[in-house]
Design a protein around this motif. Structure first.
Motif, mmCIF file in Angstrom:
data_model
loop_
_atom_site.group_PDB
_atom_site.id
_atom_site.type_symbol
_atom_site.label_atom_id
_atom_site.label_comp_id
_atom_site.label_asym_id
_atom_site.label_seq_id
_atom_site.Cartn_x
_atom_site.Cartn_y
_atom_site.Cartn_z
ATOM 1 N N ASP A 19 0.661 -1.067 0.175
ATOM 2 C CA ASP A 19 -0.095 -0.014 0.039
ATOM 3 C C ASP A 19 0.705 1.294 0.098
ATOM 4 O O ASP A 19 0.273 2.415 0.364
ATOM 5 N N ASP A 20 2.282 1.103 -0.147
ATOM 6 C CA ASP A 20 3.021 2.165 -0.366
ATOM 7 C C ASP A 20 3.013 2.671 -1.589
ATOM 8 O O ASP A 20 3.381 2.077 -2.581
ATOM 9 N N GLN A 21 2.908 4.163 -1.801
ATOM 10 C CA GLN A 21 2.670 4.697 -3.105
ATOM 11 C C GLN A 21 4.100 4.583 -3.895
ATOM 12 O O GLN A 21 4.001 4.209 -5.145
ATOM 13 N N ARG A 22 5.135 4.700 -3.176
ATOM 14 C CA ARG A 22 6.590 4.539 -4.127
ATOM 15 C C ARG A 22 6.607 3.048 -4.464
ATOM 16 O O ARG A 22 7.162 2.795 -5.656
ATOM 17 N N THR A 23 6.451 2.341 -3.608
ATOM 18 C CA THR A 23 6.544 0.701 -4.013
ATOM 19 C C THR A 23 5.696 0.346 -4.996
ATOM 20 O O THR A 23 6.130 -0.351 -5.954
ATOM 21 N N LEU A 30 8.044 -2.446 -13.082
ATOM 22 C CA LEU A 30 8.540 -3.453 -13.214
ATOM 23 C C LEU A 30 7.766 -4.526 -13.906
ATOM 24 O O LEU A 30 8.155 -5.298 -15.028
ATOM 25 N N PHE A 31 6.562 -4.491 -13.323
ATOM 26 C CA PHE A 31 5.512 -5.315 -13.944
ATOM 27 C C PHE A 31 5.122 -5.090 -15.369
ATOM 28 O O PHE A 31 4.887 -6.159 -16.354
ATOM 29 N N LEU A 32 5.271 -3.884 -15.689
ATOM 30 C CA LEU A 32 4.940 -3.546 -17.307
ATOM 31 C C LEU A 32 5.949 -4.141 -18.159
ATOM 32 O O LEU A 32 5.829 -4.624 -19.115
ATOM 33 N N GLY A 33 7.180 -3.842 -17.595
ATOM 34 C CA GLY A 33 8.395 -4.535 -18.388
ATOM 35 C C GLY A 33 8.457 -5.759 -18.665
ATOM 36 O O GLY A 33 8.573 -6.448 -19.685
ATOM 37 N N ALA A 83 -3.502 -1.729 -13.754
ATOM 38 C CA ALA A 83 -4.528 -0.854 -13.497
ATOM 39 C C ALA A 83 -4.708 -0.508 -12.171
ATOM 40 O O ALA A 83 -4.543 0.765 -11.637
ATOM 41 N N HIS A 84 -4.421 -1.483 -11.351
ATOM 42 C CA HIS A 84 -4.719 -1.276 -9.781
ATOM 43 C C HIS A 84 -3.613 -0.693 -9.195
ATOM 44 O O HIS A 84 -3.863 -0.105 -8.151
ATOM 45 N N LEU A 85 -2.462 -0.959 -9.669
ATOM 46 C CA LEU A 85 -1.166 -0.340 -9.050
ATOM 47 C C LEU A 85 -1.336 1.398 -9.312
ATOM 48 O O LEU A 85 -0.783 1.970 -8.379
ATOM 49 N N LEU A 86 -2.067 1.822 -10.147
ATOM 50 C CA LEU A 86 -2.308 3.127 -10.534
ATOM 51 C C LEU A 86 -3.603 3.794 -10.014
ATOM 52 O O LEU A 86 -3.895 4.877 -10.097
#
Length: 315
Positions: A19-23, A30-33, A83-86
């Motif tokens: 739940d940390d924004q920077r993480t 990382l996941f996109l790559g 999508a959920h990470l953003l």
């Protein structure tokens, strides 16, 4: 959002990996790559298998099916996770969650079956090379591939049914980044013993039985290779099986940890899920191409045909 005890949950909140924004921003990159590499790698491998007639063999036919399953497997999970990470509100409807669970198990189960089929194919090719053409006919190959997809569908329907038949009337917070049976069973508002036992039995069918077939196949392969007099023959036999063994260890190891012990779902098992849901589909085409002369030859042939000048410069 929490539901009352009398109301069936209509949506779930996926808590994700952090739940940390920077993480989350780091994980998104990382996941996109990883996902782009998965899509490009598997599409390229399927294209090469279709484009080069030298790869029109049973082994590469099964590999093409595995790449398709890998691609679908990853696509079912990663775009939503990105999508959920953003997003601040990581919500998924009950229907979409059910569909994701069903597709995840279909493609995952198919991968398990295909890896076992590929091991049996290598066993016949190495242990009985003279009978290989008559044994692994295209009709047999199509039946084996169809059976792999059918087994994935069967296991998926059973697991999904016994997961979703339970009432979900309390917390709707799934401690995961996608809908997976072990994480969902924790939220059920009733005893889950029957569902856990069914999922465990399906795990035996789609995980332990294929692993057993793979071990038997490679046991026979090792015995045959040891008896070979030619050092070149031994190296060739091991090179054709090395890539497959790497993939088997990566995929089955992480899958067994999660699905053979659904009751003991822990935070670290979420990281295991990241490995087999995202990393393994990306690594498969890399492992098979980097360790395979035929695939590298096909890539070189395509590159020479389409970019002759550039290829000669860098060759």
């Amino acid at each position: 959002m929490r539901q009352t005890n009398q109301t069936q949950v209509t949506e779930f909140l996926l808590l994700g990996l952090s739940d940390d924004q920077r993480t989350q921003e780091l994980l998104f990159t990382l996941f996109l790559g990883v996902y782009l590499a998965t899509v490009l790698g598997n599409l390229l491998l399927m294209f090469l298998i279709q484009a080069d007639s030298r790869l029109h063999t049973p082994m590469y036919f099964f590999l093409c099916n595995l790449s398709l399953a890998d691609l679908c497997f990853s696509t079912n999970i990663v775009p939503q996770a990105l999508a959920h990470l953003l997003s601040r509100r990581k919500v998924i409807s009950f229907t979409r969650c059910a569909a994701q669970l069903l597709l995840f198990l279909i493609f995952g189960g198919t991968q398990c079956a295909l890896l076992a089929v590929m091991a049996c194919d290598r066993q016949v090719a190495i242990c009985n090379p003279l009978h290989y053409p008559s044994t692994m006919t295209w009709r047999v190959c199509i039946q084996l591939a169809a059976g792999s997809w059918a087994s994935g569908i069967l296991v998926s329907v059973v697991d999904t049914t016994f997961t979703l038949r339970l009432p979900y009337q309390g917390s709707n917070n799934i401690a995961h980044f996608f809908c997976e049976a072990p994480a969902m069973l924790i939220l059920a508002s009733t005893d889950t013993h029957t569902s856990e036992m069914v999922i465990f039995l399906m795990g035996i069918v789609i995980l332990l039985i294929p692993v057993s077939l793979i071990l038997v196949s490679y046991g026979r392969i090792i015995v045959t290779v040891v008896r070979m007099r030619s050092t070149e023959g031994k190296l060739k036999a091991f090179s054709t099986c090395g890539s497959h063994l790497v993939v088997v260890n990566l995929f089955y190891g992480s899958g067994i940890v999660t699905y053979m012990t659904p009751k003991s779902y822990k935070e670290q098992e979420k990281l295991v899920s990241v490995f087999y849901a995202m990393v393994t589909p990306m690594l498969n085409p890399l492992i098979y191409s980097l360790r395979n002369k035929d695939v590298k030859g096909a890539l070189r042939k395509v590159a020479t045909r389409n970019f002759p000048c550039r290829f000669e410069v860098f060759h």
